[in-house]
Design a protein around this motif. Structure first.
Motif, PDB file in Angstrom:
ATOM      1  N   LEU A 117       0.830  -1.199   0.000  1.00 30.31           N
ATOM      2  CA  LEU A 117       0.000   0.000   0.000  1.00 30.31           C
ATOM      3  C   LEU A 117       0.871   1.258   0.000  1.00 30.31           C
ATOM      4  CD1 LEU A 117      -2.593  -1.011   2.756  1.00 30.31           C
ATOM      5  CD2 LEU A 117      -2.923  -1.123   0.280  1.00 30.31           C
ATOM      6  N   GLY A 118       0.278   2.333  -0.552  1.00 32.47           N
ATOM      7  CA  GLY A 118       0.871   3.660  -0.411  1.00 32.47           C
ATOM      8  C   GLY A 118       1.965   4.025  -1.380  1.00 32.47           C
ATOM      9  N   GLN A 119       2.220   3.211  -2.391  1.00 33.31           N
ATOM     10  CA  GLN A 119       3.292   3.531  -3.329  1.00 33.31           C
ATOM     11  C   GLN A 119       2.936   4.710  -4.243  1.00 33.31           C
ATOM     12  OE1 GLN A 119       6.485   2.181  -3.505  1.00 33.31           O
ATOM     13  NE2 GLN A 119       5.832   1.365  -1.528  1.00 33.31           N
ATOM     14  N   ARG A 145       0.582   6.904   4.389  1.00 35.60           N
ATOM     15  CA  ARG A 145       0.680   5.440   4.295  1.00 35.60           C
ATOM     16  C   ARG A 145       0.157   4.755   5.546  1.00 35.60           C
ATOM     17  NH1 ARG A 145       6.409   4.051   1.119  1.00 35.60           N
ATOM     18  NH2 ARG A 145       5.871   5.160  -0.803  1.00 35.60           N
ATOM     19  N   PHE A 146       0.447   5.333   6.714  1.00 30.82           N
ATOM     20  CA  PHE A 146      -0.053   4.716   7.948  1.00 30.82           C
ATOM     21  C   PHE A 146      -1.575   4.789   8.010  1.00 30.82           C
ATOM     22  CE2 PHE A 146      -1.337   4.615  12.367  1.00 30.82           C
ATOM     23  CZ  PHE A 146      -0.634   3.515  12.852  1.00 30.82           C
ATOM     24  N   VAL A 147      -2.127   5.929   7.644  1.00 28.15           N
ATOM     25  CA  VAL A 147      -3.585   6.069   7.656  1.00 28.15           C
ATOM     26  C   VAL A 147      -4.217   5.095   6.661  1.00 28.15           C
ATOM     27  CG1 VAL A 147      -5.489   7.636   7.107  1.00 28.15           C
ATOM     28  CG2 VAL A 147      -3.560   8.459   8.469  1.00 28.15           C
ATOM     29  N   GLN A 148      -3.607   4.930   5.498  1.00 26.49           N
ATOM     30  CA  GLN A 148      -4.121   3.976   4.524  1.00 26.49           C
ATOM     31  C   GLN A 148      -4.059   2.547   5.068  1.00 26.49           C
ATOM     32  OE1 GLN A 148      -1.999   3.745   0.746  1.00 26.49           O
ATOM     33  NE2 GLN A 148      -3.922   3.488  -0.368  1.00 26.49           N
ATOM     34  N   ALA A 154      -6.521   7.811  13.390  1.00 22.98           N
ATOM     35  CA  ALA A 154      -6.700   6.521  12.710  1.00 22.98           C
ATOM     36  C   ALA A 154      -6.643   5.370  13.702  1.00 22.98           C
ATOM     37  CB  ALA A 154      -5.628   6.358  11.638  1.00 22.98           C
ATOM     38  N   VAL A 155      -5.735   5.451  14.677  1.00 22.36           N
ATOM     39  CA  VAL A 155      -5.641   4.403  15.697  1.00 22.36           C
ATOM     40  C   VAL A 155      -6.895   4.392  16.568  1.00 22.36           C
ATOM     41  CG1 VAL A 155      -4.362   3.653  17.741  1.00 22.36           C
ATOM     42  CG2 VAL A 155      -3.126   4.420  15.713  1.00 22.36           C
ATOM     43  N   GLU A 156      -7.430   5.570  16.866  1.00 23.67           N
ATOM     44  CA  GLU A 156      -8.649   5.643  17.679  1.00 23.67           C
ATOM     45  C   GLU A 156      -9.823   4.993  16.956  1.00 23.67           C
ATOM     46  OE1 GLU A 156     -11.193   6.634  20.878  1.00 23.67           O
ATOM     47  OE2 GLU A 156      -9.027   6.336  20.647  1.00 23.67           O
ATOM     48  N   ARG A 157      -9.906   5.145  15.649  1.00 24.15           N
ATOM     49  CA  ARG A 157     -10.974   4.486  14.884  1.00 24.15           C
ATOM     50  C   ARG A 157     -10.847   2.977  14.967  1.00 24.15           C
ATOM     51  NH1 ARG A 157     -11.125   6.564   8.949  1.00 24.15           N
ATOM     52  NH2 ARG A 157     -13.000   5.257   8.949  1.00 24.15           N
TER      53      ARG A 157
END
Length: 319
Positions: free
Chosen positions: A107-109, A175-178, A217-220
């Motif tokens: 992901l994220g490229q 990328r982390f959020v994705q 994003a981590v909270e979700r």
């Protein structure tokens, strides 16, 4: 009488001269024959010890015990020194391929860093990015993959400290959020291998904004009940520690990993005290309740799998 003595002396001299001539001739003949008949000398082989693997293969010096280990031996030993058990750094791609039994995608490229501030320190920001890409072969400091860990679907991401100190810029945040959104959509656990020096100063406020983005994003994931495990490697500092690296459901750490927000020297200058070892080491944080467990790299995959199987209510295939 005198004539007789002189004659005998002359005869003795003649005999001596004749004997000496004969001896000289025989010695000369012997020398000539021995020179032709002498054995031809060979080349002596020097007895040397055979070369070791370290002398014939590409090798790496352990930064702890300074022993030389072949790169092949390091790869087979998961980049752990076989003599002193020192955990050497792994690249992000190597770590994820070692961690996942099956890689289904990346992901994220599609994201790429910009230079909105036209930031220049000793070098322009685009030049630093180009050098980091050439050095690591990666396009950013975070690599995200998804695939299988035993019988579990997992999304995993890893920081590459060689890429500008694993600093978190806008692309790392993207990328982390994705990765978190992929885990949330598929209801699969997220695993993050953290190794960073903090936020990327070349992007200014945009890099600091990633702390809030990743925390949201981590909270979700937490609200949806999707497991999120953080594995702290050496080192983890700055904005990454203050956001995504300390918001996991479970925090594992590799032995002797340096973990903190500010560096040791900065803290010493602030509090005007000398901080002794093992301050900010994984073992120190374990004693103070910051880290849940310090795990040797050889047991890291099995430990993470057992935790994820328990959190996901899945059968443990290793049991």
């Amino acid at each position: 009488m005198t004539d007789t003595i002189n004659k005998s002396e002359n005869q003795t001299d003649e005999q001596t001269t004749g004997i000496s001539c004969v001896l000289k001739e025989s010695l000369a003949d012997k020398a000539r024959h021995s020179w032709f008949e002498r054995p031809v000398p060979g080349i002596k082989q020097q007895l040397t010890a055979p070369l070791t693997a370290v002398e014939t293969e590409p090798s790496t010096e352990c930064t702890s015990c300074h022993s030389m280990i072949t790169n092949t031996a390091l790869i087979f030993n998961c980049y752990v020194c076989p003599l002193c058990e020192h955990h050497m750094p792994m690249s992000a791609r190597e770590r994820l391929q070692w961690f996942l039994d099956q890689v289904d995608g990346e992901l994220g490229q599609e994201f790429s860093a910009k230079d909105p501030l036209k930031f220049v320190d000793s070098k322009p920001y685009p030049q630093r990015m180009t050098e980091a890409k050439d050095k690591t072969g990666e396009s950013e400091a975070l690599v995200v993959m998804y695939g299988k860990l035993r019988n579990l679907d997992v999304v995993a991401c890893a920081f590459d400290f060689r890429f500008m100190g694993g600093s978190m810029g806008s692309v790392v945040g993207d990328r982390f959020v994705q990765a978190a959104e992929k885990a949330l959509e598929d209801k699969t656990p997220l695993v993050c291998f953290a190794a960073s020096g903090g936020a990327r100063m070349q992007e200014g406020l945009l890099s600091l904004m990633q702390m809030a983005r990743t925390a949201a994003a981590v909270e979700r994931l937490r609200i949806a009940g999707v497991p999120y495990i953080v594995i702290l490697t050496n080192p983890v500092y700055g904005g990454v520690t203050a956001s995504l690296a300390m918001l996991g459901d479970i925090h594992l750490a590799e032995p002797k990993a340096m973990i903190g927000f500010a560096g040791k020297r900065v803290i010493e200058q602030t509090v005007r005290e000398t901080l002794q070892e093992p301050f900010q080491r994984a073992e120190f944080l374990l004693e103070h309740g910051v880290v849940d467990e310090v795990v040797h790299r050889h047991q890291l995959v099995d430990t993470t799998y057992r935790l994820l199987a328990k959190l996901c209510h899945q059968a443990n295939v290793d049991a």
